[in-house]
Design a protein around this motif. Structure first.
Motif, PDB file in Angstrom:
ATOM      1  N   UNK A   1       8.806   2.762   4.679  1.00  0.00           N
ATOM      2  CA  UNK A   1       7.955   3.477   3.724  1.00  0.00           C
ATOM      3  C   UNK A   1       7.033   2.572   2.912  1.00  0.00           C
ATOM      4  N   UNK A   2       6.490   1.529   3.546  1.00  0.00           N
ATOM      5  CA  UNK A   2       5.421   0.726   2.988  1.00  0.00           C
ATOM      6  C   UNK A   2       4.241   0.804   3.951  1.00  0.00           C
ATOM      7  N   UNK A   3       3.622   1.991   4.087  1.00  0.00           N
ATOM      8  CA  UNK A   3       2.675   2.184   5.182  1.00  0.00           C
ATOM      9  C   UNK A   3       1.362   1.413   5.043  1.00  0.00           C
ATOM     10  N   UNK A   4       0.846   1.236   3.856  1.00  0.00           N
ATOM     11  CA  UNK A   4      -0.451   0.577   3.716  1.00  0.00           C
ATOM     12  C   UNK A   4      -0.342  -0.899   4.077  1.00  0.00           C
ATOM     13  N   UNK A   5       0.634  -1.576   3.524  1.00  0.00           N
ATOM     14  CA  UNK A   5       0.820  -2.993   3.840  1.00  0.00           C
ATOM     15  C   UNK A   5       1.229  -3.145   5.301  1.00  0.00           C
ATOM     16  N   UNK A   6       2.064  -2.243   5.791  1.00  0.00           N
ATOM     17  CA  UNK A   6       2.492  -2.296   7.182  1.00  0.00           C
ATOM     18  C   UNK A   6       1.339  -2.123   8.163  1.00  0.00           C
TER      19      UNK A   6
ATOM     20  N   UNK B   1       6.560  -6.767  12.307  1.00  0.00           N
ATOM     21  CA  UNK B   1       6.889  -6.730  10.882  1.00  0.00           C
ATOM     22  C   UNK B   1       6.158  -5.575  10.199  1.00  0.00           C
ATOM     23  N   UNK B   2       4.903  -5.344  10.579  1.00  0.00           N
ATOM     24  CA  UNK B   2       4.175  -4.187  10.064  1.00  0.00           C
ATOM     25  C   UNK B   2       4.805  -2.879  10.495  1.00  0.00           C
ATOM     26  N   UNK B   3       5.300  -2.851  11.745  1.00  0.00           N
ATOM     27  CA  UNK B   3       6.011  -1.671  12.246  1.00  0.00           C
ATOM     28  C   UNK B   3       7.248  -1.394  11.404  1.00  0.00           C
ATOM     29  N   UNK B   4       7.996  -2.440  11.068  1.00  0.00           N
ATOM     30  CA  UNK B   4       9.188  -2.262  10.230  1.00  0.00           C
ATOM     31  C   UNK B   4       8.817  -1.828   8.812  1.00  0.00           C
ATOM     32  N   UNK B   5       7.721  -2.368   8.293  1.00  0.00           N
ATOM     33  CA  UNK B   5       7.300  -1.951   6.956  1.00  0.00           C
ATOM     34  C   UNK B   5       6.890  -0.480   6.924  1.00  0.00           C
ATOM     35  N   UNK B   6       6.268  -0.012   7.989  1.00  0.00           N
ATOM     36  CA  UNK B   6       5.929   1.419   8.064  1.00  0.00           C
ATOM     37  C   UNK B   6       7.217   2.240   8.103  1.00  0.00           C
ATOM     38  N   UNK B   7       8.199   1.775   8.853  1.00  0.00           N
ATOM     39  CA  UNK B   7       9.470   2.502   8.909  1.00  0.00           C
ATOM     40  C   UNK B   7      10.168   2.557   7.560  1.00  0.00           C
TER      41      UNK B   7
END
Length: 143
Positions: free
Chosen positions: A80-85, A72-78
């Motif tokens: 464009x939510x890098x800090x939370x991801x 889920x963090x990987x998807x958030x980085x993809x």
């Protein structure tokens, strides 16, 4: 010493970690973080094999939480939510590799170089304080 597959796996994993660190240094650059994630996961797959990687990520119910948080963090980085991801990925990695850290801790205690250092009273006091802060059941505040 190592087979070619293991050498490639170690290289991919190390480059994945390097790109993740660079992504954090460059203020959570999404491109570097995504590249680091892809290289890290592909390096783990190449290093230990597909079946053992699936066992690592999906081996028991306890690891599903860490796996879900990591991906889920990987998807958030993809997206464009890098800090939370990255926070979710770090916690997912912690949940996945926590037992391996216990093995490393035991090895360091038995090592002739680091063992005496870890048995010093000040280090034991810091370890007790750390476990108290984490909320462990059997820990008390060190005096």
């Amino acid at each position: 010493m190592f087979s070619n597959d293991r050498k490639i796996g170690i290289g991919l994993t190390v480059f994945g970690i390097v790109f993740m660190v660079l992504g954090v240094i460059f203020l959570f650059d999404t491109s570097l973080l995504t590249l680091g994630n892809v290289l890290f996961v592909s390096g783990i797959c190449t290093l230990i094999g597909i079946t053992r990687t699936l066992k690592l990520f999906f081996g028991s119910i306890d690891r599903w939480v860490g796996t879900a948080l990591f991906f889920l963090g990987f998807l958030l980085v993809l997206f464009r939510w890098p800090i939370i991801g990255m926070m979710m990925e770090c916690y997912g990695m912690f949940k996945l590799f926590f037992k391996f850290g216990l093995v490393i801790n035991r090895f360091l205690h038995l090592s002739p170089v680091t063992g005496p250092i870890l048995r010093l009273p000040i280090v034991k006091r810091m370890k007790g304080l750390f476990s108290y802060c984490l909320g462990r059941q059997d820990s008390t505040l060190p005096m």
